[in-house]
Design a protein around this motif. Structure first.
Motif, PDB file in Angstrom:
ATOM      1  N   ALA A   1     -29.824   4.445  32.845  1.00  0.00           N
ATOM      2  CA  ALA A   1     -29.060   5.283  32.570  1.00  0.00           C
ATOM      3  C   ALA A   1     -29.232   6.086  31.524  1.00  0.00           C
ATOM      4  O   ALA A   1     -29.655   5.286  30.738  1.00  0.00           O
ATOM      5  N   VAL A   2     -30.028   7.617  30.930  1.00  0.00           N
ATOM      6  CA  VAL A   2     -30.096   7.947  29.633  1.00  0.00           C
ATOM      7  C   VAL A   2     -28.671   8.847  28.912  1.00  0.00           C
ATOM      8  O   VAL A   2     -28.286   9.595  30.202  1.00  0.00           O
ATOM      9  N   ILE A   3     -28.447   8.800  27.935  1.00  0.00           N
ATOM     10  CA  ILE A   3     -27.041   9.421  28.089  1.00  0.00           C
ATOM     11  C   ILE A   3     -28.410  10.633  26.129  1.00  0.00           C
ATOM     12  O   ILE A   3     -28.830  10.392  25.572  1.00  0.00           O
ATOM     13  N   VAL A   4     -27.898  11.861  26.228  1.00  0.00           N
ATOM     14  CA  VAL A   4     -28.447  13.216  25.873  1.00  0.00           C
ATOM     15  C   VAL A   4     -27.183  13.818  25.204  1.00  0.00           C
ATOM     16  O   VAL A   4     -26.549  14.251  25.724  1.00  0.00           O
ATOM     17  N   GLN A   5     -27.499  13.949  24.004  1.00  0.00           N
ATOM     18  CA  GLN A   5     -26.408  14.579  23.400  1.00  0.00           C
ATOM     19  C   GLN A   5     -26.983  16.202  23.382  1.00  0.00           C
ATOM     20  O   GLN A   5     -28.327  16.455  22.554  1.00  0.00           O
ATOM     21  N   MET A   6     -26.530  17.056  23.506  1.00  0.00           N
ATOM     22  CA  MET A   6     -27.150  18.485  23.604  1.00  0.00           C
ATOM     23  C   MET A   6     -25.995  19.898  22.538  1.00  0.00           C
ATOM     24  O   MET A   6     -24.851  18.967  22.468  1.00  0.00           O
TER      25      MET A   6
ATOM     26  N   ASP B   1     -16.685  14.139  26.471  1.00  0.00           N
ATOM     27  CA  ASP B   1     -17.427  13.807  25.409  1.00  0.00           C
ATOM     28  C   ASP B   1     -17.908  12.392  25.910  1.00  0.00           C
ATOM     29  O   ASP B   1     -18.261  12.116  26.855  1.00  0.00           O
ATOM     30  N   TYR B   2     -18.577  11.692  24.666  1.00  0.00           N
ATOM     31  CA  TYR B   2     -19.278  10.537  25.296  1.00  0.00           C
ATOM     32  C   TYR B   2     -18.585   8.856  24.659  1.00  0.00           C
ATOM     33  O   TYR B   2     -19.340   8.582  26.257  1.00  0.00           O
ATOM     34  N   ILE B   3     -16.958   8.940  25.371  1.00  0.00           N
ATOM     35  CA  ILE B   3     -16.763   7.715  25.826  1.00  0.00           C
ATOM     36  C   ILE B   3     -17.326   8.392  27.882  1.00  0.00           C
ATOM     37  O   ILE B   3     -17.360   7.460  28.294  1.00  0.00           O
ATOM     38  N   HIS B   4     -17.259   9.338  27.996  1.00  0.00           N
ATOM     39  CA  HIS B   4     -17.395   9.520  29.460  1.00  0.00           C
ATOM     40  C   HIS B   4     -18.484   9.246  29.914  1.00  0.00           C
ATOM     41  O   HIS B   4     -19.108   8.584  30.927  1.00  0.00           O
ATOM     42  N   ALA B   5     -18.780  10.109  29.353  1.00  0.00           N
ATOM     43  CA  ALA B   5     -20.695  10.485  29.216  1.00  0.00           C
ATOM     44  C   ALA B   5     -21.095   8.784  29.989  1.00  0.00           C
ATOM     45  O   ALA B   5     -21.772   7.868  30.562  1.00  0.00           O
ATOM     46  N   THR B   6     -20.430   7.277  28.642  1.00  0.00           N
ATOM     47  CA  THR B   6     -20.549   5.550  28.831  1.00  0.00           C
ATOM     48  C   THR B   6     -20.207   5.190  29.693  1.00  0.00           C
ATOM     49  O   THR B   6     -20.994   4.480  30.345  1.00  0.00           O
ATOM     50  N   SER B   7     -18.938   5.775  30.782  1.00  0.00           N
ATOM     51  CA  SER B   7     -18.470   4.808  31.032  1.00  0.00           C
ATOM     52  C   SER B   7     -19.312   5.457  32.857  1.00  0.00           C
ATOM     53  O   SER B   7     -19.807   4.555  33.608  1.00  0.00           O
ATOM     54  N   TYR B   8     -19.348   6.605  32.585  1.00  0.00           N
ATOM     55  CA  TYR B   8     -20.147   6.732  33.947  1.00  0.00           C
ATOM     56  C   TYR B   8     -22.304   6.233  33.600  1.00  0.00           C
ATOM     57  O   TYR B   8     -21.898   6.104  35.132  1.00  0.00           O
ATOM     58  N   ALA B   9     -22.238   6.220  32.909  1.00  0.00           N
ATOM     59  CA  ALA B   9     -24.160   5.274  32.736  1.00  0.00           C
ATOM     60  C   ALA B   9     -23.664   4.310  32.911  1.00  0.00           C
ATOM     61  O   ALA B   9     -24.786   3.468  33.403  1.00  0.00           O
TER      62      ALA B   9
ATOM     63  N   MET C   1     -19.899  28.295  15.585  1.00  0.00           N
ATOM     64  CA  MET C   1     -19.601  27.298  16.391  1.00  0.00           C
ATOM     65  C   MET C   1     -20.548  26.644  17.306  1.00  0.00           C
ATOM     66  O   MET C   1     -20.448  26.940  18.262  1.00  0.00           O
ATOM     67  N   MET C   2     -21.332  25.198  17.179  1.00  0.00           N
ATOM     68  CA  MET C   2     -21.803  24.626  18.358  1.00  0.00           C
ATOM     69  C   MET C   2     -20.493  23.903  19.127  1.00  0.00           C
ATOM     70  O   MET C   2     -20.167  22.924  18.645  1.00  0.00           O
ATOM     71  N   THR C   3     -20.498  24.080  20.922  1.00  0.00           N
ATOM     72  CA  THR C   3     -20.014  23.333  21.371  1.00  0.00           C
ATOM     73  C   THR C   3     -20.837  22.011  22.050  1.00  0.00           C
ATOM     74  O   THR C   3     -22.309  22.597  22.482  1.00  0.00           O
ATOM     75  N   ARG C   4     -20.751  20.921  21.434  1.00  0.00           N
ATOM     76  CA  ARG C   4     -21.504  19.489  22.117  1.00  0.00           C
ATOM     77  C   ARG C   4     -20.984  19.122  23.473  1.00  0.00           C
ATOM     78  O   ARG C   4     -19.957  18.975  24.267  1.00  0.00           O
TER      79      ARG C   4
END
Length: 51
Positions: free
Chosen positions: A46-51, A28-36, A1-4
């Motif tokens: 601001a660029v958000i990238v899923q790893m 998680d995406y919610i925290h990332a978008t809040s900061y962005a 299983m891969m951690t994202r």
């Protein structure tokens, strides 16, 4: 299983040179978008990238 996770790159854009001024990781995406969104309000790109 891969951690994202999500990486937010904050970029200061200038006429002659742009540079990454911050790079943060979020679980998680919610925290990332809040900061962005907060950085965009300060006139940065601001660029958000899923790893």
């Amino acid at each position: 299983m891969m951690t994202r996770f999500y990486k937010v790159l904050v970029i200061s854009i200038d006429v002659f040179a742009s540079k990454i001024i911050d790079e943060r990781h979020f679980p998680d995406y919610i925290h990332a978008t809040s900061y962005a969104d907060a950085m965009k309000k300060q006139c940065y790109a601001a660029v958000i990238v899923q790893m």
